[in-house]
Design an enzyme around this catalytic site. Sequence first.
Site, PDB file in Angstrom:
ATOM      1  N   TYR A 144       0.856  -1.195   0.000  1.00  0.00           N
ATOM      2  CA  TYR A 144       0.000   0.000   0.000  1.00  0.00           C
ATOM      3  C   TYR A 144       0.882   1.230   0.000  1.00  0.00           C
ATOM      4  O   TYR A 144       1.855   1.306   0.749  1.00  0.00           O
ATOM      5  CB  TYR A 144      -0.887  -0.006   1.244  1.00  0.00           C
ATOM      6  CG  TYR A 144      -1.787   1.216   1.374  1.00  0.00           C
ATOM      7  CD1 TYR A 144      -2.817   1.436   0.464  1.00  0.00           C
ATOM      8  CD2 TYR A 144      -1.610   2.138   2.402  1.00  0.00           C
ATOM      9  CE1 TYR A 144      -3.650   2.539   0.578  1.00  0.00           C
ATOM     10  CE2 TYR A 144      -2.441   3.246   2.530  1.00  0.00           C
ATOM     11  CZ  TYR A 144      -3.458   3.445   1.618  1.00  0.00           C
ATOM     12  OH  TYR A 144      -4.278   4.535   1.737  1.00  0.00           O
ATOM     13  N   ASP A 239       9.281   2.787   0.237  1.00  0.00           N
ATOM     14  CA  ASP A 239       8.196   3.437   0.968  1.00  0.00           C
ATOM     15  C   ASP A 239       8.358   3.046   2.437  1.00  0.00           C
ATOM     16  O   ASP A 239       7.953   1.965   2.859  1.00  0.00           O
ATOM     17  CB  ASP A 239       6.841   2.995   0.419  1.00  0.00           C
ATOM     18  CG  ASP A 239       5.693   3.688   1.129  1.00  0.00           C
ATOM     19  OD1 ASP A 239       5.941   4.357   2.158  1.00  0.00           O
ATOM     20  OD2 ASP A 239       4.532   3.567   0.675  1.00  0.00           O
ATOM     21  N   LYS A 267       3.708   8.815   9.125  1.00  0.00           N
ATOM     22  CA  LYS A 267       3.462   8.215  10.441  1.00  0.00           C
ATOM     23  C   LYS A 267       4.448   8.716  11.524  1.00  0.00           C
ATOM     24  O   LYS A 267       4.266   9.808  12.012  1.00  0.00           O
ATOM     25  CB  LYS A 267       3.418   6.685  10.309  1.00  0.00           C
ATOM     26  CG  LYS A 267       2.283   6.294   9.322  1.00  0.00           C
ATOM     27  CD  LYS A 267       1.890   4.848   9.282  1.00  0.00           C
ATOM     28  CE  LYS A 267       0.594   4.689   8.497  1.00  0.00           C
ATOM     29  NZ  LYS A 267       0.707   4.030   7.206  1.00  0.00           N
TER      30      LYS A 267
HETATM   31  C1  LIG Z   1       0.076   4.548   5.821  1.00  0.00           C
HETATM   32  C2  LIG Z   1       0.875   4.336   4.596  1.00  0.00           C
HETATM   33  C3  LIG Z   1       0.846   5.222   3.509  1.00  0.00           C
HETATM   34  C4  LIG Z   1      -0.123   6.375   3.438  1.00  0.00           C
HETATM   35  O1  LIG Z   1       0.095   7.302   4.432  1.00  0.00           O
HETATM   36  P1  LIG Z   1      -1.114   8.311   4.836  1.00  0.00           P
HETATM   37  O2  LIG Z   1      -0.487   9.221   5.819  1.00  0.00           O
HETATM   38  O3  LIG Z   1      -2.191   7.432   5.392  1.00  0.00           O
HETATM   39  O4  LIG Z   1      -1.544   8.992   3.594  1.00  0.00           O
HETATM   40  C5  LIG Z   1       1.728   5.009   2.479  1.00  0.00           C
HETATM   41  N1  LIG Z   1       2.585   3.982   2.478  1.00  0.00           N
HETATM   42  C6  LIG Z   1       2.630   3.090   3.487  1.00  0.00           C
HETATM   43  C7  LIG Z   1       3.624   1.980   3.449  1.00  0.00           C
HETATM   44  C8  LIG Z   1       1.755   3.220   4.572  1.00  0.00           C
HETATM   45  O5  LIG Z   1       1.760   2.314   5.540  1.00  0.00           O
END
Ligand SMILES: *Cc1c(COP(=O)(O)O)cnc(C)c1O
Length: 439
Positions: A144, A239, A267
Amino acid sequence: MVTEKSAALMEKARQYIPGGVNSPVRSWNSVGMSPVFLQGAVGPYVFDMDGNKYIDYICSWGPMILGHNNQEVLSSVVKTCASGLSFGAPTEREVEIAELICEKIPHVEMIRMVNSGTEAVMSAIRLARGYTGRNKIIKFAGNYHGHSDSLLVDAGSGLMTQGIPGSAGVPEGCTSDTLTAVYNDLESVIDLFDANPDQVAAVIVEPVAANMGVVLPQEGFLQSLRELCTNRGALLIFDEVITGFRLAFGGAAEFFHVTPDLVTYGKIIGGGMPVGAYGGRKEIMEMVAPLGPVYQAGTLSGNPVAMAAGLAQLRILSGHPEYYTYLREMGERLYGGMEKIIKREGAPCTVNHIGSLGSVFFTEAEVTNYDIAKTSDTKEFARYFRFLLENGIHAAPSQFEAMFLSTAHNDEIVDYTLEVFSRYMKQRMDNLESELEER
Ligand SMILES: *Cc1c(COP(=O)(O)O)cnc(C)c1O
């Protein structure tokens, strides 16, 4: 356990907010329950509207790595608020947080702050395309990367849980340049490169997948991706929205000794405030406006209050390398303990874990990719979730999300959790036996 106030609020919320929530996973749809509304948190605990107290293994989906309501982070925020909430002009803390990150993380030579993980990834992809002059990107099924159009393809947890294939409202044109490979399957990546010669701008990967449940990269997988990208003239984007500042201060890149070209954060970097960031090699980052031709902007980017929270949290983390040792030990105690219980009971479950991240899959299979993760028994997961909740444990309401530990979790809390886990597994095996007898 009484949750009347939460139930009443949810009923009202459904009238005004789609599904009653501002992010789908919070609806608890996948476990067939109405969610508890939280009103406060401290350390490893959260409190709901009806006064129930839970041990928290969500930790705001990762940001609260120091536990809830850390006093240093909080006082930094409060102090900053007094000078004004937003200026839309450069401020000192933006420089301080950028300097801290660039000084401590060698592969981040320059960094740009944004407001979410979604925005960070979206911007990094644009940058990779602008830098390479190529359009296609390779992502992995079950990874994701936020909800931007081009990345809503085989995108893990939220979508998996809701059963939405991709998403409505995303034109084919937006995803036609997104190629999907199989996690931990290098051949599938090579095939995509071969079928699209000189067209792939970047490979984007969750270096530890944590949005299809936790799935570890197999030995050599990330290193091979590094070599492949270098050989094919594509950028490697990690990511690290979940893994950054969690597996190590320098994230998975530091942990696995693999150097990405670009990295995205979210995060933890905001200390509980809405912050994301993308960074990497100077020569690439210099393509970003106003230095270069890749446009990217944000009215509230680098917001002083958000920066105060993020900077305070990152300073604590960078000043205490022993916290990462502690998180690993807690992870070993919790997830290793779960593995022992599963083995003892002969339960058809698998635990994947690394450091403070872990997942219990309700499948016997070794979970190394998205298709295998999907063999999990989600109905049983729902029963497991309810059992935890009724015993005062607040964990992710989906089979395909991670559990998060913070530095506020301790032996006592973990051992209590294991005791509950053990009772659940015993009960489950008894049920399985009597089901067999009935047949
Ligand atoms: C949570 C998440 C996102 C998106 O971040 P948001 O602050 O919710 O937009 C992107 N990549 C990874 C791996 C994530 O866990």
